[in-house]
Design a protein around this motif. Structure first.
Motif, PDB file in Angstrom:
ATOM      1  N   SER A  57       0.808  -1.220   0.000  1.00 36.16           N
ATOM      2  CA  SER A  57       0.000   0.000   0.000  1.00 36.16           C
ATOM      3  C   SER A  57       0.845   1.275   0.000  1.00 36.16           C
ATOM      4  O   SER A  57       0.367   2.331  -0.398  1.00 36.16           O
ATOM      5  N   THR A  58       2.118   1.179   0.441  1.00 37.31           N
ATOM      6  CA  THR A  58       2.966   2.368   0.487  1.00 37.31           C
ATOM      7  C   THR A  58       4.225   2.250  -0.352  1.00 37.31           C
ATOM      8  O   THR A  58       4.946   3.215  -0.537  1.00 37.31           O
ATOM      9  N   GLY A  59       4.513   1.064  -0.836  1.00 37.85           N
ATOM     10  CA  GLY A  59       5.729   0.853  -1.615  1.00 37.85           C
ATOM     11  C   GLY A  59       5.649  -0.443  -2.386  1.00 37.85           C
ATOM     12  O   GLY A  59       4.610  -0.783  -2.931  1.00 37.85           O
ATOM     13  N   TRP A  60       6.731  -1.190  -2.405  1.00 33.18           N
ATOM     14  CA  TRP A  60       6.831  -2.422  -3.174  1.00 33.18           C
ATOM     15  C   TRP A  60       7.044  -3.613  -2.256  1.00 33.18           C
ATOM     16  O   TRP A  60       7.663  -3.506  -1.225  1.00 33.18           O
ATOM     17  N   THR A  61       6.548  -4.759  -2.662  1.00 31.46           N
ATOM     18  CA  THR A  61       6.797  -6.012  -1.967  1.00 31.46           C
ATOM     19  C   THR A  61       6.898  -7.111  -3.008  1.00 31.46           C
ATOM     20  O   THR A  61       6.921  -6.841  -4.201  1.00 31.46           O
ATOM     21  N   LYS A  62       6.944  -8.363  -2.583  1.00 33.25           N
ATOM     22  CA  LYS A  62       7.012  -9.488  -3.512  1.00 33.25           C
ATOM     23  C   LYS A  62       5.758 -10.333  -3.337  1.00 33.25           C
ATOM     24  O   LYS A  62       5.058 -10.250  -2.331  1.00 33.25           O
ATOM     25  N   ALA A  63       5.461 -11.113  -4.363  1.00 28.67           N
ATOM     26  CA  ALA A  63       4.298 -12.002  -4.304  1.00 28.67           C
ATOM     27  C   ALA A  63       4.565 -13.218  -5.180  1.00 28.67           C
ATOM     28  O   ALA A  63       5.569 -13.275  -5.887  1.00 28.67           O
ATOM     29  N   ILE A  64       3.631 -14.171  -5.160  1.00 28.60           N
ATOM     30  CA  ILE A  64       3.768 -15.373  -5.982  1.00 28.60           C
ATOM     31  C   ILE A  64       2.581 -15.498  -6.930  1.00 28.60           C
ATOM     32  O   ILE A  64       1.605 -14.757  -6.821  1.00 28.60           O
ATOM     33  N   ASN A  65       2.669 -16.417  -7.851  1.00 26.09           N
ATOM     34  CA  ASN A  65       1.608 -16.855  -8.762  1.00 26.09           C
ATOM     35  C   ASN A  65       1.497 -16.114 -10.086  1.00 26.09           C
ATOM     36  O   ASN A  65       1.186 -16.719 -11.075  1.00 26.09           O
ATOM     37  N   ILE A  66       1.691 -14.816 -10.150  1.00 27.60           N
ATOM     38  CA  ILE A  66       1.484 -14.101 -11.414  1.00 27.60           C
ATOM     39  C   ILE A  66       2.819 -13.548 -11.907  1.00 27.60           C
ATOM     40  O   ILE A  66       2.931 -12.410 -12.312  1.00 27.60           O
ATOM     41  N   SER A  67       3.840 -14.373 -11.865  1.00 35.54           N
ATOM     42  CA  SER A  67       5.162 -13.920 -12.296  1.00 35.54           C
ATOM     43  C   SER A  67       5.319 -14.115 -13.798  1.00 35.54           C
ATOM     44  O   SER A  67       4.584 -14.876 -14.426  1.00 35.54           O
ATOM     45  N   ASN A  68       6.278 -13.415 -14.365  1.00 36.53           N
ATOM     46  CA  ASN A  68       6.615 -13.612 -15.772  1.00 36.53           C
ATOM     47  C   ASN A  68       7.350 -14.942 -15.932  1.00 36.53           C
ATOM     48  O   ASN A  68       7.017 -15.738 -16.792  1.00 36.53           O
ATOM     49  N   LYS A  69       8.368 -15.162 -15.103  1.00 35.26           N
ATOM     50  CA  LYS A  69       9.108 -16.423 -15.026  1.00 35.26           C
ATOM     51  C   LYS A  69       9.363 -16.698 -13.553  1.00 35.26           C
ATOM     52  O   LYS A  69       9.415 -15.789 -12.750  1.00 35.26           O
ATOM     53  N   THR A  71       8.800 -18.039  -9.690  1.00 37.15           N
ATOM     54  CA  THR A  71       7.702 -18.097  -8.728  1.00 37.15           C
ATOM     55  C   THR A  71       7.266 -16.720  -8.252  1.00 37.15           C
ATOM     56  O   THR A  71       6.071 -16.474  -8.094  1.00 37.15           O
ATOM     57  N   TYR A  72       8.201 -15.803  -8.038  1.00 31.33           N
ATOM     58  CA  TYR A  72       7.905 -14.517  -7.418  1.00 31.33           C
ATOM     59  C   TYR A  72       8.001 -13.364  -8.407  1.00 31.33           C
ATOM     60  O   TYR A  72       8.584 -13.486  -9.477  1.00 31.33           O
ATOM     61  N   TYR A  73       7.475 -12.222  -7.996  1.00 30.82           N
ATOM     62  CA  TYR A  73       7.574 -10.965  -8.737  1.00 30.82           C
ATOM     63  C   TYR A  73       7.448  -9.825  -7.733  1.00 30.82           C
ATOM     64  O   TYR A  73       7.063 -10.028  -6.594  1.00 30.82           O
ATOM     65  N   PHE A  74       7.783  -8.611  -8.154  1.00 32.35           N
ATOM     66  CA  PHE A  74       7.615  -7.415  -7.331  1.00 32.35           C
ATOM     67  C   PHE A  74       6.298  -6.750  -7.709  1.00 32.35           C
ATOM     68  O   PHE A  74       5.907  -6.761  -8.874  1.00 32.35           O
ATOM     69  N   TYR A  75       5.631  -6.125  -6.731  1.00 31.54           N
ATOM     70  CA  TYR A  75       4.420  -5.388  -7.077  1.00 31.54           C
ATOM     71  C   TYR A  75       4.144  -4.274  -6.077  1.00 31.54           C
ATOM     72  O   TYR A  75       4.649  -4.269  -4.966  1.00 31.54           O
ATOM     73  N   THR A  76       3.316  -3.322  -6.516  1.00 27.58           N
ATOM     74  CA  THR A  76       2.816  -2.271  -5.648  1.00 27.58           C
ATOM     75  C   THR A  76       1.335  -2.087  -5.910  1.00 27.58           C
ATOM     76  O   THR A  76       0.847  -2.326  -7.012  1.00 27.58           O
ATOM     77  N   SER A  77       0.623  -1.681  -4.885  1.00 22.61           N
ATOM     78  CA  SER A  77      -0.781  -1.274  -4.985  1.00 22.61           C
ATOM     79  C   SER A  77      -0.923   0.167  -4.528  1.00 22.61           C
ATOM     80  O   SER A  77      -2.014   0.631  -4.203  1.00 22.61           O
ATOM     81  N   CYS A  78       0.172   0.862  -4.463  1.00 19.39           N
ATOM     82  CA  CYS A  78       0.226   2.229  -3.962  1.00 19.39           C
ATOM     83  C   CYS A  78      -0.465   3.190  -4.940  1.00 19.39           C
ATOM     84  O   CYS A  78      -0.254   3.117  -6.148  1.00 19.39           O
TER      85      CYS A  78
END
Length: 185
Positions: A57-69, A71-78
């Protein structure tokens, strides 16, 4: 685009009055294989090598499932006043050209913003809106041996996500190749 390095010429042979000889060459941009970005796809499962708030909500974190390659990717909802995702890049060679590339996708097609800078160079200013990962890249010339990579992103509204995966930063080379000479045997 293939461009001949010399005009088409003909050379007489014993069996033929003229045989076309073409020696086209072209430059193809390539990058060396050494990626200078640590944890370039968040595959450590955390923000190792990166700095941010680690809160979507304020910056970036990592997540799983919707990566390009992987398991993980970076994302923000800020949506406003976001903490950037940053990494200090070491081992740059001053006055050498580099290429930065990254894959980007979103969960919303409008109202997203992504700005990527390295040192004082703003490399990309995007309004991504594709839910499928899209590759973006830019080149720059290093001015020192270290530089900060800064990724600033916002989304259009609550619940939307801006995703980044598979960063790459490596020296940019201008490789040249020549097509086989065409001639009559």
């Amino acid at each position: 685009t293939v461009r001949p390095s010399a005009p088409l010429t003909t050379q007489p042979t014993a069996q033929s009055s003229s045989v076309p000889t073409v020696k086209p060459s072209t430059s193809i941009p390539t990058s060396t294989s050494v990626n200078l970005i640590i944890n370039h796809g968040a595959e450590t499962g955390d923000l190792t090598g990166w700095t941010s708030s680690n809160l979507e909500s304020t910056g970036w974190t990592k997540a799983i499932n919707i990566s390009n390659k992987g398991t993980y990717y970076f994302y923000t909802s800020c949506t406003i006043t976001c903490v950037p995702l940053t990494q200090t890049i070491a081992n740059l060679v001053p006055n050498v050209k580099y290429e930065l590339s990254l894959w980007v996708s979103t969960s919303s097609s409008v109202g997203n913003s992504l700005i990527v800078s390295i040192g004082s160079n703003q490399l990309l200013q995007l309004t991504p809106g594709n839910t499928v990962y899209t590759l973006y890249s830019a080149t720059f010339t290093a001015s020192s041996s270290t530089a900060n990579l800064v990724v600033q992103g916002t989304v259009s509204g609550s619940g939307n996500k801006l995703r980044i995966d598979d960063f790459s930063l490596s020296q940019y080379n201008q490789a040249t190749f020549s097509l086989n000479q065409i001639s009559e045997l």
